[in-house]
Write a protein that holds these residues in place. Structure first.
Motif, PDB file in Angstrom:
ATOM      1  N   LEU A  56       0.851  -1.187   0.000  1.00 29.36           N
ATOM      2  CA  LEU A  56       0.000   0.000   0.000  1.00 29.36           C
ATOM      3  C   LEU A  56       0.887   1.237   0.000  1.00 29.36           C
ATOM      4  O   LEU A  56       1.820   1.342   0.804  1.00 29.36           O
ATOM      5  N   GLU A  57       0.586   2.182  -0.877  1.00 25.37           N
ATOM      6  CA  GLU A  57       1.342   3.429  -0.963  1.00 25.37           C
ATOM      7  C   GLU A  57       0.383   4.607  -0.834  1.00 25.37           C
ATOM      8  O   GLU A  57      -0.546   4.752  -1.628  1.00 25.37           O
ATOM      9  N   VAL A  58       0.595   5.421   0.206  1.00 25.05           N
ATOM     10  CA  VAL A  58      -0.184   6.632   0.433  1.00 25.05           C
ATOM     11  C   VAL A  58       0.789   7.802   0.486  1.00 25.05           C
ATOM     12  O   VAL A  58       1.805   7.727   1.194  1.00 25.05           O
ATOM     13  N   GLU A  59       0.508   8.854  -0.255  1.00 25.92           N
ATOM     14  CA  GLU A  59       1.414  10.004  -0.296  1.00 25.92           C
ATOM     15  C   GLU A  59       1.672  10.549   1.111  1.00 25.92           C
ATOM     16  O   GLU A  59       0.750  10.740   1.898  1.00 25.92           O
ATOM     17  N   PRO A  63       5.488   3.249   2.647  1.00 23.90           N
ATOM     18  CA  PRO A  63       4.732   2.114   2.074  1.00 23.90           C
ATOM     19  C   PRO A  63       4.577   1.002   3.102  1.00 23.90           C
ATOM     20  O   PRO A  63       5.448   0.782   3.944  1.00 23.90           O
ATOM     21  N   ARG A  64       3.444   0.306   3.041  1.00 20.77           N
ATOM     22  CA  ARG A  64       3.173  -0.781   3.970  1.00 20.77           C
ATOM     23  C   ARG A  64       2.988  -2.080   3.200  1.00 20.77           C
ATOM     24  O   ARG A  64       2.189  -2.140   2.264  1.00 20.77           O
ATOM     25  N   THR A  65       3.706  -3.111   3.612  1.00 13.29           N
ATOM     26  CA  THR A  65       3.495  -4.448   3.053  1.00 13.29           C
ATOM     27  C   THR A  65       2.361  -5.119   3.810  1.00 13.29           C
ATOM     28  O   THR A  65       2.385  -5.187   5.047  1.00 13.29           O
ATOM     29  N   VAL A  74      -7.340   3.747   5.518  1.00 15.56           N
ATOM     30  CA  VAL A  74      -6.853   5.032   4.989  1.00 15.56           C
ATOM     31  C   VAL A  74      -7.955   6.032   5.327  1.00 15.56           C
ATOM     32  O   VAL A  74      -8.927   6.183   4.595  1.00 15.56           O
ATOM     33  N   PRO A  75      -7.823   6.703   6.500  1.00 21.84           N
ATOM     34  CA  PRO A  75      -8.985   7.368   7.109  1.00 21.84           C
ATOM     35  C   PRO A  75      -9.521   8.613   6.425  1.00 21.84           C
ATOM     36  O   PRO A  75     -10.678   8.941   6.600  1.00 21.84           O
ATOM     37  N   HIS A  76      -8.712   9.327   5.657  1.00 25.59           N
ATOM     38  CA  HIS A  76      -9.153  10.653   5.209  1.00 25.59           C
ATOM     39  C   HIS A  76      -9.585  10.695   3.758  1.00 25.59           C
ATOM     40  O   HIS A  76      -9.566  11.755   3.123  1.00 25.59           O
ATOM     41  N   GLY A  77      -9.990   9.546   3.224  1.00 26.55           N
ATOM     42  CA  GLY A  77     -10.469   9.516   1.851  1.00 26.55           C
ATOM     43  C   GLY A  77      -9.398   9.803   0.824  1.00 26.55           C
ATOM     44  O   GLY A  77      -9.695  10.166  -0.319  1.00 26.55           O
ATOM     45  N   ARG A  78      -8.138   9.648   1.204  1.00 25.69           N
ATOM     46  CA  ARG A  78      -7.038   9.984   0.302  1.00 25.69           C
ATOM     47  C   ARG A  78      -6.906   8.935  -0.800  1.00 25.69           C
ATOM     48  O   ARG A  78      -7.096   7.732  -0.591  1.00 25.69           O
ATOM     49  N   GLY A  79      -6.546   9.403  -1.998  1.00 25.99           N
ATOM     50  CA  GLY A  79      -6.224   8.472  -3.055  1.00 25.99           C
ATOM     51  C   GLY A  79      -4.961   7.705  -2.687  1.00 25.99           C
ATOM     52  O   GLY A  79      -4.104   8.217  -1.961  1.00 25.99           O
ATOM     53  N   HIS A  80      -4.837   6.468  -3.168  1.00 26.14           N
ATOM     54  CA  HIS A  80      -3.663   5.666  -2.836  1.00 26.14           C
ATOM     55  C   HIS A  80      -3.486   4.560  -3.861  1.00 26.14           C
ATOM     56  O   HIS A  80      -4.318   4.367  -4.754  1.00 26.14           O
ATOM     57  N   VAL A  81      -2.367   3.850  -3.724  1.00 25.11           N
ATOM     58  CA  VAL A  81      -1.984   2.817  -4.690  1.00 25.11           C
ATOM     59  C   VAL A  81      -1.839   1.482  -3.978  1.00 25.11           C
ATOM     60  O   VAL A  81      -1.315   1.398  -2.872  1.00 25.11           O
ATOM     61  N   LEU A  82      -2.317   0.421  -4.625  1.00 24.86           N
ATOM     62  CA  LEU A  82      -2.059  -0.956  -4.219  1.00 24.86           C
ATOM     63  C   LEU A  82      -1.356  -1.640  -5.377  1.00 24.86           C
ATOM     64  O   LEU A  82      -1.763  -1.493  -6.537  1.00 24.86           O
ATOM     65  N   ARG A  83      -0.288  -2.384  -5.070  1.00 26.61           N
ATOM     66  CA  ARG A  83       0.375  -3.128  -6.136  1.00 26.61           C
ATOM     67  C   ARG A  83       0.950  -4.425  -5.584  1.00 26.61           C
ATOM     68  O   ARG A  83       1.363  -4.498  -4.429  1.00 26.61           O
ATOM     69  N   LEU A 137      -8.517  13.292  13.581  1.00 23.02           N
ATOM     70  CA  LEU A 137      -7.311  13.068  14.367  1.00 23.02           C
ATOM     71  C   LEU A 137      -6.584  11.786  13.983  1.00 23.02           C
ATOM     72  O   LEU A 137      -5.463  11.550  14.455  1.00 23.02           O
ATOM     73  N   LEU A 138      -7.183  10.966  13.150  1.00 23.07           N
ATOM     74  CA  LEU A 138      -6.559   9.699  12.788  1.00 23.07           C
ATOM     75  C   LEU A 138      -5.368   9.935  11.862  1.00 23.07           C
ATOM     76  O   LEU A 138      -5.347  10.888  11.093  1.00 23.07           O
ATOM     77  N   PRO A 139      -4.366   9.054  11.907  1.00 21.55           N
ATOM     78  CA  PRO A 139      -3.193   9.197  11.030  1.00 21.55           C
ATOM     79  C   PRO A 139      -3.531   8.848   9.588  1.00 21.55           C
ATOM     80  O   PRO A 139      -4.647   8.427   9.279  1.00 21.55           O
ATOM     81  N   LYS A 140      -2.555   9.020   8.691  1.00 21.41           N
ATOM     82  CA  LYS A 140      -2.794   8.750   7.276  1.00 21.41           C
ATOM     83  C   LYS A 140      -3.067   7.280   7.011  1.00 21.41           C
ATOM     84  O   LYS A 140      -3.794   6.928   6.070  1.00 21.41           O
ATOM     85  N   ILE A 141      -2.469   6.421   7.808  1.00 15.41           N
ATOM     86  CA  ILE A 141      -2.675   4.975   7.670  1.00 15.41           C
ATOM     87  C   ILE A 141      -2.817   4.369   9.061  1.00 15.41           C
ATOM     88  O   ILE A 141      -2.071   4.728   9.982  1.00 15.41           O
ATOM     89  N   ILE A 142      -3.775   3.471   9.229  1.00 12.61           N
ATOM     90  CA  ILE A 142      -3.835   2.616  10.420  1.00 12.61           C
ATOM     91  C   ILE A 142      -3.662   1.185   9.934  1.00 12.61           C
ATOM     92  O   ILE A 142      -4.483   0.676   9.169  1.00 12.61           O
ATOM     93  N   HIS A 143      -2.571   0.564  10.346  1.00 15.14           N
ATOM     94  CA  HIS A 143      -2.249  -0.794   9.912  1.00 15.14           C
ATOM     95  C   HIS A 143      -2.362  -1.714  11.118  1.00 15.14           C
ATOM     96  O   HIS A 143      -1.611  -1.591  12.076  1.00 15.14           O
ATOM     97  N   VAL A 144      -3.315  -2.618  11.073  1.00 14.45           N
ATOM     98  CA  VAL A 144      -3.541  -3.554  12.184  1.00 14.45           C
ATOM     99  C   VAL A 144      -3.111  -4.943  11.741  1.00 14.45           C
ATOM    100  O   VAL A 144      -3.656  -5.496  10.778  1.00 14.45           O
ATOM    101  N   GLU A 145      -2.123  -5.468  12.424  1.00 11.01           N
ATOM    102  CA  GLU A 145      -1.656  -6.825  12.166  1.00 11.01           C
ATOM    103  C   GLU A 145      -2.222  -7.700  13.290  1.00 11.01           C
ATOM    104  O   GLU A 145      -1.702  -7.679  14.402  1.00 11.01           O
ATOM    105  N   PRO A 146      -3.289  -8.439  13.025  1.00  8.13           N
ATOM    106  CA  PRO A 146      -4.015  -9.126  14.096  1.00  8.13           C
ATOM    107  C   PRO A 146      -3.161 -10.014  14.986  1.00  8.13           C
ATOM    108  O   PRO A 146      -3.429 -10.147  16.174  1.00  8.13           O
ATOM    109  N   ALA A 147      -2.114 -10.606  14.425  1.00  2.26           N
ATOM    110  CA  ALA A 147      -1.295 -11.504  15.236  1.00  2.26           C
ATOM    111  C   ALA A 147      -0.652 -10.773  16.411  1.00  2.26           C
ATOM    112  O   ALA A 147      -0.361 -11.371  17.440  1.00  2.26           O
ATOM    113  N   GLY A 148      -0.444  -9.474  16.276  1.00  2.00           N
ATOM    114  CA  GLY A 148       0.202  -8.744  17.358  1.00  2.00           C
ATOM    115  C   GLY A 148      -0.742  -7.863  18.142  1.00  2.00           C
ATOM    116  O   GLY A 148      -0.312  -7.089  18.993  1.00  2.00           O
TER     117      GLY A 148
END
Length: 318
Positions: A56-59, A63-65, A74-83, A137-148
């Motif tokens: 995931l790539e957000v300006e 980038p987040r794998t 991606v809380p603020h409705g921002r455009g982004h890329v998945l590849r 107030l939320l950040p540009k990305i919230i990434h939740v990895e359930p295992a942790g």
């Protein structure tokens, strides 16, 4: 007004996260693949990986794998890329053919025929305008990895249900996926609130404060009361000056300015959803005249209350 000793002001803020699903999609990608998702005003994008992996790539953010079982917001409705692979082309997702199961649920199959990545994606809009206080107030990305995560097993169970429904869409499957996705969005926000130090500052920090949190709760529950700095301070057994200083320091604006802003947020929601008359709404929020209410509303929201009733909620933003 007596507050329940067990009451959690932060829980009430989360309760305001009522959602309307704008779009949901089961995406089946095969390598090489990449897509660009457009910005969507006042919406939150989410992605759940059920198989494979992607980036995931957000300006403005690293980038987040994303791996199977990961949830990303991606809380603020921002455009982004998945590849799926580095350097893969990223055409606009709107230009790729979708199989629409309903007016807001689609199946997308796209890519070069290689390794598969499956995601459940969507965009949701928050119905209650008070949710803006939290969402902003939320950040540009919230990434939740359930295992942790502390709620790992609960989230993994939910993700398994979504993956099972997405694999073979049965009758009613769309409803199951969309409702479970909405729950995951709230769970993702909760995870950030519980684990990120930045969630303990500003308005969120004020909600956690034993005194100012109670003051905010009283205003939220009874916006029509004739609140003053003195009456709020009295409810908390604080001096007027100490309360005023602490409120401004934690919330970022004076108490009475916040009271007015909150009333206008409530008014905006009522005008959009209930169709109340301006006169009735003025009385409901403690104003002695429609004119005084209308002046306050226009000062805070930027338009007259009457104009909000004549436009769609998507256009009545501020």
């Amino acid at each position: 007004m007596k507050l329940d000793a067990e009451f959690d002001p932060l829980a009430e803020a989360l309760h305001a996260l009522r959602m309307t699903g704008v779009f949901y999609c089961r995406s089946e990608f095969t390598a090489p693949w990449g897509v660009t998702l457009p910005p969507v005003t006042d919406c939150l994008w989410f992605h759940v990986v059920t198989a494979g992996r992607c980036v995931l790539e957000v300006e403005g953010a690293e980038p987040r794998t994303l791996l199977p079982g990961d949830l990303v917001l991606v809380p603020h409705g921002r455009g982004h890329v998945l590849r799926g692979t580095p350097g893969a082309a990223v055409p606009a997702i709107e230009g790729i053919a979708h199989n629409y199961v309903s007016d807001r649920y689609a199946i997308l199959q796209y890519g070069g025929g290689g390794a598969e990545t499956v995601l459940v994606c969507g965009a949701v809009r928050f119905d209650h305008p008070t949710a803006r206080y939290l969402v902003d107030l939320l950040p540009k990305i919230i990434h939740v990895e359930p295992a942790g995560a502390p709620q790992a097993e609960w989230m993994q169970s939910t993700l398994r249900l979504i993956a099972a429904e997405a694999a073979t869409l049965r009758p009613g499957g769309e409803a199951v996926i969309t409702r479970l996705s909405d729950i995951l969005v709230v769970q993702g926000v909760r995870s950030w609130l519980e684990n990120d130090p930045s969630a303990r500052t500003g308005w969120l920090g004020a909600l956690r404060d034993s005194q100012i949190g109670r003051a905010l709760t009283m205003v939220h529950r009874e916006p029509e009361r004739e609140w003053t700095v003195a009456s709020l301070a009295s409810e908390l057994a604080m001096s007027r000056s100490a309360f005023a200083a602490r409120f401004t320091d934690l919330v970022g604006e004076p108490a009475m300015q916040y009271v007015t802003r909150w009333r206008m947020l409530v008014a905006l929601d009522v005008l959009r959803t209930e169709g109340a008359s301006v006169a009735a709404l003025a009385g409901r929020l403690g104003y002695q005249s429609e004119a005084a209410f209308s002046r306050a509303f226009k000062r805070i929201v930027g338009v007259s209350p009457g104009s909000v009733k004549r436009v769609s909620p998507a256009l009545a933003t501020w």
